[in-house]
Scaffold this motif. Structure first.
Motif, PDB file in Angstrom:
ATOM      1  N   LEU A  33       0.910  -1.345  -0.177  1.00 21.55           N
ATOM      2  CA  LEU A  33       0.014   0.017   0.007  1.00 21.55           C
ATOM      3  C   LEU A  33       0.733   1.178  -0.043  1.00 21.55           C
ATOM      4  O   LEU A  33       0.408   2.212  -0.191  1.00 21.55           O
ATOM      5  CB  LEU A  33      -1.119   0.073   1.297  1.00 21.55           C
ATOM      6  CG  LEU A  33      -1.978  -1.190   1.462  1.00 21.55           C
ATOM      7  CD1 LEU A  33      -2.783  -0.919   2.490  1.00 21.55           C
ATOM      8  CD2 LEU A  33      -2.841  -1.355   0.030  1.00 21.55           C
ATOM      9  N   GLY A  34       2.328   1.167   0.022  1.00 19.53           N
ATOM     10  CA  GLY A  34       3.231   2.223  -0.050  1.00 19.53           C
ATOM     11  C   GLY A  34       3.065   3.166   1.285  1.00 19.53           C
ATOM     12  O   GLY A  34       3.030   4.347   1.305  1.00 19.53           O
ATOM     13  N   TRP A  35       2.725   2.562   2.438  1.00 20.98           N
ATOM     14  CA  TRP A  35       2.734   3.287   3.621  1.00 20.98           C
ATOM     15  C   TRP A  35       4.151   3.629   4.105  1.00 20.98           C
ATOM     16  O   TRP A  35       4.299   4.643   4.838  1.00 20.98           O
ATOM     17  CB  TRP A  35       2.314   2.601   4.917  1.00 20.98           C
ATOM     18  CG  TRP A  35       0.814   1.995   4.641  1.00 20.98           C
ATOM     19  CD1 TRP A  35      -0.034   2.535   3.578  1.00 20.98           C
ATOM     20  CD2 TRP A  35       0.007   1.328   5.389  1.00 20.98           C
ATOM     21  NE1 TRP A  35      -1.427   2.043   3.956  1.00 20.98           N
ATOM     22  CE2 TRP A  35      -1.315   1.205   5.103  1.00 20.98           C
ATOM     23  CE3 TRP A  35       0.293   0.495   6.687  1.00 20.98           C
ATOM     24  CZ2 TRP A  35      -2.291   0.664   5.484  1.00 20.98           C
ATOM     25  CZ3 TRP A  35      -0.623  -0.344   7.204  1.00 20.98           C
ATOM     26  CH2 TRP A  35      -1.850  -0.193   6.565  1.00 20.98           C
ATOM     27  N   GLY A  36       5.255   2.894   3.395  1.00 20.46           N
ATOM     28  CA  GLY A  36       6.670   3.429   3.965  1.00 20.46           C
ATOM     29  C   GLY A  36       7.223   2.033   4.224  1.00 20.46           C
ATOM     30  O   GLY A  36       6.606   1.243   4.526  1.00 20.46           O
ATOM     31  N   PHE A  37       8.581   1.953   4.098  1.00 19.18           N
ATOM     32  CA  PHE A  37       9.289   0.616   4.402  1.00 19.18           C
ATOM     33  C   PHE A  37      10.062   0.786   5.584  1.00 19.18           C
ATOM     34  O   PHE A  37      10.363  -0.398   5.962  1.00 19.18           O
ATOM     35  CB  PHE A  37      10.342   0.549   3.217  1.00 19.18           C
ATOM     36  CG  PHE A  37       9.836   0.070   1.786  1.00 19.18           C
ATOM     37  CD1 PHE A  37       9.000  -1.218   1.515  1.00 19.18           C
ATOM     38  CD2 PHE A  37       9.673   1.121   0.786  1.00 19.18           C
ATOM     39  CE1 PHE A  37       8.704  -1.204   0.347  1.00 19.18           C
ATOM     40  CE2 PHE A  37       9.199   0.898  -0.378  1.00 19.18           C
ATOM     41  CZ  PHE A  37       8.585  -0.269  -0.640  1.00 19.18           C
ATOM     42  N   ASP A  38      10.030   1.749   6.426  1.00 15.30           N
ATOM     43  CA  ASP A  38      10.533   1.603   7.676  1.00 15.30           C
ATOM     44  C   ASP A  38       9.960   0.685   8.705  1.00 15.30           C
ATOM     45  O   ASP A  38       8.825   0.823   8.778  1.00 15.30           O
ATOM     46  CB  ASP A  38      10.536   2.960   8.333  1.00 15.30           C
ATOM     47  CG  ASP A  38      11.548   3.986   7.562  1.00 15.30           C
ATOM     48  OD1 ASP A  38      12.394   3.410   6.707  1.00 15.30           O
ATOM     49  OD2 ASP A  38      11.768   5.213   7.839  1.00 15.30           O
ATOM     50  N   PRO A  39      10.576  -0.216   9.244  1.00 15.20           N
ATOM     51  CA  PRO A  39       9.770  -1.279  10.249  1.00 15.20           C
ATOM     52  C   PRO A  39       9.753  -0.618  11.713  1.00 15.20           C
ATOM     53  O   PRO A  39       9.299  -1.503  12.324  1.00 15.20           O
ATOM     54  CB  PRO A  39      10.701  -2.340  10.090  1.00 15.20           C
ATOM     55  CG  PRO A  39      12.114  -1.893   9.611  1.00 15.20           C
ATOM     56  CD  PRO A  39      12.019  -0.519   9.036  1.00 15.20           C
ATOM     57  N   HIS A  40      10.556   0.528  12.054  1.00 16.32           N
ATOM     58  CA  HIS A  40      10.356   0.590  13.546  1.00 16.32           C
ATOM     59  C   HIS A  40       9.121   0.832  14.140  1.00 16.32           C
ATOM     60  O   HIS A  40       8.920   0.135  15.313  1.00 16.32           O
ATOM     61  CB  HIS A  40      11.087   2.320  13.384  1.00 16.32           C
ATOM     62  CG  HIS A  40      12.394   2.422  12.936  1.00 16.32           C
ATOM     63  ND1 HIS A  40      12.762   2.062  11.575  1.00 16.32           N
ATOM     64  CD2 HIS A  40      13.676   2.398  13.692  1.00 16.32           C
ATOM     65  CE1 HIS A  40      13.849   2.468  11.437  1.00 16.32           C
ATOM     66  NE2 HIS A  40      14.612   2.530  12.470  1.00 16.32           N
ATOM     67  N   ILE A  41       8.236   1.463  13.722  1.00 17.62           N
ATOM     68  CA  ILE A  41       6.982   1.644  14.378  1.00 17.62           C
ATOM     69  C   ILE A  41       5.953   0.078  14.320  1.00 17.62           C
ATOM     70  O   ILE A  41       5.522  -0.092  15.385  1.00 17.62           O
ATOM     71  CB  ILE A  41       6.017   2.724  13.660  1.00 17.62           C
ATOM     72  CG1 ILE A  41       6.693   4.137  13.639  1.00 17.62           C
ATOM     73  CG2 ILE A  41       4.850   2.792  14.220  1.00 17.62           C
ATOM     74  CD1 ILE A  41       7.058   4.322  15.127  1.00 17.62           C
ATOM     75  N   PRO A  42       6.128  -0.372  13.056  1.00 19.74           N
ATOM     76  CA  PRO A  42       5.348  -1.774  13.218  1.00 19.74           C
ATOM     77  C   PRO A  42       6.087  -2.716  14.232  1.00 19.74           C
ATOM     78  O   PRO A  42       5.431  -3.264  15.065  1.00 19.74           O
ATOM     79  CB  PRO A  42       5.630  -2.197  11.583  1.00 19.74           C
ATOM     80  CG  PRO A  42       5.605  -1.210  10.665  1.00 19.74           C
ATOM     81  CD  PRO A  42       6.541  -0.193  11.833  1.00 19.74           C
ATOM     82  N   VAL A 324      17.414  -1.620  15.648  1.00 18.95           N
ATOM     83  CA  VAL A 324      18.019  -2.837  16.725  1.00 18.95           C
ATOM     84  C   VAL A 324      17.490  -2.778  18.009  1.00 18.95           C
ATOM     85  O   VAL A 324      17.024  -3.865  18.705  1.00 18.95           O
ATOM     86  CB  VAL A 324      19.573  -2.637  16.849  1.00 18.95           C
ATOM     87  CG1 VAL A 324      20.135  -3.607  17.762  1.00 18.95           C
ATOM     88  CG2 VAL A 324      20.031  -2.690  15.516  1.00 18.95           C
ATOM     89  N   ILE A 325      17.269  -1.775  18.687  1.00 18.30           N
ATOM     90  CA  ILE A 325      16.614  -1.646  20.053  1.00 18.30           C
ATOM     91  C   ILE A 325      15.100  -2.155  20.159  1.00 18.30           C
ATOM     92  O   ILE A 325      15.043  -3.157  20.832  1.00 18.30           O
ATOM     93  CB  ILE A 325      16.578   0.083  20.555  1.00 18.30           C
ATOM     94  CG1 ILE A 325      18.142   0.327  20.958  1.00 18.30           C
ATOM     95  CG2 ILE A 325      15.880   0.014  21.765  1.00 18.30           C
ATOM     96  CD1 ILE A 325      18.087   1.631  21.252  1.00 18.30           C
ATOM     97  N   GLN A 375      15.926  -7.538   6.952  1.00 20.90           N
ATOM     98  CA  GLN A 375      16.942  -8.262   7.127  1.00 20.90           C
ATOM     99  C   GLN A 375      17.582  -8.207   8.923  1.00 20.90           C
ATOM    100  O   GLN A 375      18.000  -9.162   9.209  1.00 20.90           O
ATOM    101  CB  GLN A 375      18.204  -7.540   6.710  1.00 20.90           C
ATOM    102  CG  GLN A 375      19.568  -8.222   6.798  1.00 20.90           C
ATOM    103  CD  GLN A 375      20.598  -7.570   5.949  1.00 20.90           C
ATOM    104  OE1 GLN A 375      20.539  -6.846   5.005  1.00 20.90           O
ATOM    105  NE2 GLN A 375      21.941  -7.552   6.411  1.00 20.90           N
ATOM    106  N   TYR A 376      17.309  -7.288   9.587  1.00 20.76           N
ATOM    107  CA  TYR A 376      17.930  -7.236  10.854  1.00 20.76           C
ATOM    108  C   TYR A 376      17.129  -8.307  11.710  1.00 20.76           C
ATOM    109  O   TYR A 376      17.384  -8.764  12.627  1.00 20.76           O
ATOM    110  CB  TYR A 376      17.652  -5.790  11.567  1.00 20.76           C
ATOM    111  CG  TYR A 376      18.495  -5.010  10.690  1.00 20.76           C
ATOM    112  CD1 TYR A 376      19.945  -5.184  10.735  1.00 20.76           C
ATOM    113  CD2 TYR A 376      18.074  -3.732  10.182  1.00 20.76           C
ATOM    114  CE1 TYR A 376      20.661  -4.126   9.777  1.00 20.76           C
ATOM    115  CE2 TYR A 376      18.735  -2.788   9.240  1.00 20.76           C
ATOM    116  CZ  TYR A 376      20.024  -3.103   9.187  1.00 20.76           C
ATOM    117  OH  TYR A 376      20.974  -2.300   8.350  1.00 20.76           O
ATOM    118  N   LEU A 377      15.551  -8.432  11.464  1.00 18.36           N
ATOM    119  CA  LEU A 377      14.980  -9.451  12.356  1.00 18.36           C
ATOM    120  C   LEU A 377      15.358 -10.779  11.900  1.00 18.36           C
ATOM    121  O   LEU A 377      15.291 -11.581  12.794  1.00 18.36           O
ATOM    122  CB  LEU A 377      13.376  -9.083  11.932  1.00 18.36           C
ATOM    123  CG  LEU A 377      12.733  -7.559  12.286  1.00 18.36           C
ATOM    124  CD1 LEU A 377      11.448  -7.544  11.892  1.00 18.36           C
ATOM    125  CD2 LEU A 377      12.870  -7.669  13.795  1.00 18.36           C
ATOM    126  N   GLY A 378      15.617 -10.962  10.694  1.00 16.56           N
ATOM    127  CA  GLY A 378      16.194 -12.229  10.315  1.00 16.56           C
ATOM    128  C   GLY A 378      17.730 -12.729  10.995  1.00 16.56           C
ATOM    129  O   GLY A 378      17.915 -13.793  11.039  1.00 16.56           O
TER     130      GLY A 378
END
Length: 508
Positions: A33-42, A324-325, A375-378
């Motif tokens: 949906l193009g909300w943005g790729f940053d995973p921090h808030i999710p 990371v945090i 990748q970081y979650l992996g």
């Protein structure tokens, strides 16, 4: 209020999946949906969902918060190293060291071996930069244009670029993923880098040989315009350009060989970069302070050059460290409420050999990247799930960190909806699924690691001993760094395993 810990129950498998499914749903929506790729808030929101599940299962807020904070505390060294690596990148760019690697690499260019040369140079620059993203945005764009004029398949060129860039990123002490893998496994940075030689270097050699075959049979004409323009921009901007500027890169190898602790070595190399910037490029003290914090910045009409050098600084690493945090805290909360045990406990209990454990760890890492798009979650989640099992098998924590990179770092660019896959496809102009079959390094490395393990090869034990590629036990460089309790536990487990094997006339 009572301070006694509240004993919670193990969540059911469906309850345990709720935080993961929640995170997966938001990340997929981010992509589609193009909300943005940053995973921090999710990921942050998923921490809250995990706590709600934990509350339903009988855990109190303070227990879960403490578990998340403890997980972050265990990763603090990696977080500090990542910040300092930003300083190192800034100083190496200001001194001319990183541009020198690119400049002299392009001077060695030979069209007849175009594809293997692309792979090797992208790997070398990847080690110097610590970023596959920057390699593809600089040399990658140049090589795509050059290779296309030779009549090569763009997907094949992209595969060679990514094979080298990802390998260099994977090996580099400057890479955030390298530091994160070591930090998540709680082992030494250079112990981790040395461990990867056993699987990554042979895989790179095999990939280069395959690219050489394609290069000899496919290469036609060669237009050096882009490479020459990038080299000219480097010479125009930097006051001094000489092989002397490559010395800091060589010292990275030295500090790795002598096993200097990561933080002092990164600080030392950063200061050396500043000294080189002052001596050879005319930088002042104020320039060094600014560059260490905010990175190096230059202006040029050559877009490839500005992309190459405008980077680094402690500030540039805050995006990574913020993720990371929250991601480490998410893993800690999941571990505390028993979500990991509920979902994968059956698999973990069935694991009896290093081969099975590595296969499960890689599979989990690939699953996390594919479903959570990051990748970081992996790297973080499988480490928190399986590090105890590595100890119980008497294995070194550097074997865990190596496995995380074999199955995680190299897989991320192959997933179209991951941040890495989407980025590289956009920069190189080749869809992810088209270049995927030609990313020989990314495909060969995990296969090589698994196949050699199937007969007992390339196993790293907690006491520093290891098996070679054929499974023969030999003495290593010494034990890899690990938490004291984990080391003691693993040593006792290894002694017990070897005692049992010797009874059956089998050496381990």
């Amino acid at each position: 209020m009572s301070t006694q810990n509240q004993m919670g129950r193990l969540p059911s498998r469906s309850e345990a999946m709720i935080p993961i499914v929640f995170l997966l749903a938001i990340m997929i929506a981010n992509y589609t949906l193009g909300w943005g790729f940053d995973p921090h808030i999710p990921v942050t929101l998923s921490c809250g969902v995990a706590m709600i599940v934990g509350k339903v299962c009988g855990y109190n807020y303070k227990e879960m918060l403490a578990a998340g904070l403890e997980a972050v505390n265990q990763s603090l060294e990696a977080i500090i190293i990542i910040l300092l690596v930003g300083c190192l990148i800034g100083s190496f760019t200001a001194s001319g060291t990183i541009p020198a690697v690119v400049y002299y690499g392009l001077k060695l260019f030979t069209p007849i071996i175009f594809l293997p040369f692309v792979t090797i140079l992208c790997a070398a620059v990847g080690v110097a930069l610590g970023s596959a993203w920057t390699v593809t945005a600089t040399l990658g764009i140049a090589f795509m244009a050059i290779g296309t004029t030779m009549g090569l398949n763009p997907a094949l060129i992209a595969g060679a670029i990514l094979s080298g860039a990802c390998c260099g990123d994977k090996f580099s002490p400057l890479s955030d993923s390298t530091n994160l893998a070591a930090g998540s496994a709680q082992t030494g940075l250079f112990d981790h880098v040395a461990a990867m030689v056993t699987t990554t270097f042979p895989s790179l050699v095999i990939a280069v040989i395959i690219y050489a075959f394609f290069s000899f049979s496919k290469v036609g004409v060669y237009d050096p315009t882009l490479a020459n323009e990038l080299s000219a921009a480097i010479l125009e901007h930097y006051t001094y350009m000489s092989p002397i500027l490559l010395i800091p890169v060589l010292l990275i190898v030295v500090v790795a060989v002598i096993k200097m602790p990561a933080i002092p070595s990164v600080v030392l190399l950063s200061l050396l970069g500043c000294i080189f910037a002052v001596i050879f490029q005319g930088a002042g003290f104020a320039d060094c302070i600014k560059m260490l914090h905010y990175g190096y910045h230059a202006q040029s009409n050559n877009e490839l050059f500005t992309t190459l050098v405008n980077r680094g600084g402690m500030n540039s690493m805050l995006w990574t460290n913020n993720l990371v945090i929250v991601a480490v805290a998410f893993g800690g909360i999941l571990q505390k409420i028993g979500a990991v045990e509920s979902i994968l406990g059956g698999f973990i209990n069935k694991v009896k050999t290093p081969f099975q454990l590595v296969l499960l760890t890689m599979g989990t890492s690939i699953f996390c990247i594919t479903t959570m798009c990051d990748q970081y979650l992996g790297l973080i989640i499988p480490a928190s799930m399986y590090k105890d099992r590595f100890d119980e098998m008497g294995l070194g924590r550097n074997m865990l960190s190596r496995t995380l990179e074999d199955g995680g770092t190299l897989w991320s660019p192959l997933v179209p909806w991951s941040s890495c896959g989407a980025y590289h496809a956009a920069v190189l102009g080749v869809p992810t699924l088209l270049y995927l079959p030609y990313c020989f390094m990314n495909i060969i490395n995990p296969i090589y690691a698994i196949v050699t393990l199937s007969w007992g090869g390339n196993i790293l034990y907690v006491d520093g001993s290891k098996t070679n590629v054929f499974g023969k036990l030999k003495k290593g460089r010494g034990p890899a760094e690990a938490p004291e309790k984990a080391y003691d536990k693993a040593m006792k487990a290894l002694a017990k395993i070897r005692s049992t094997k010797e009874t059956n006339n089998i050496r381990v």
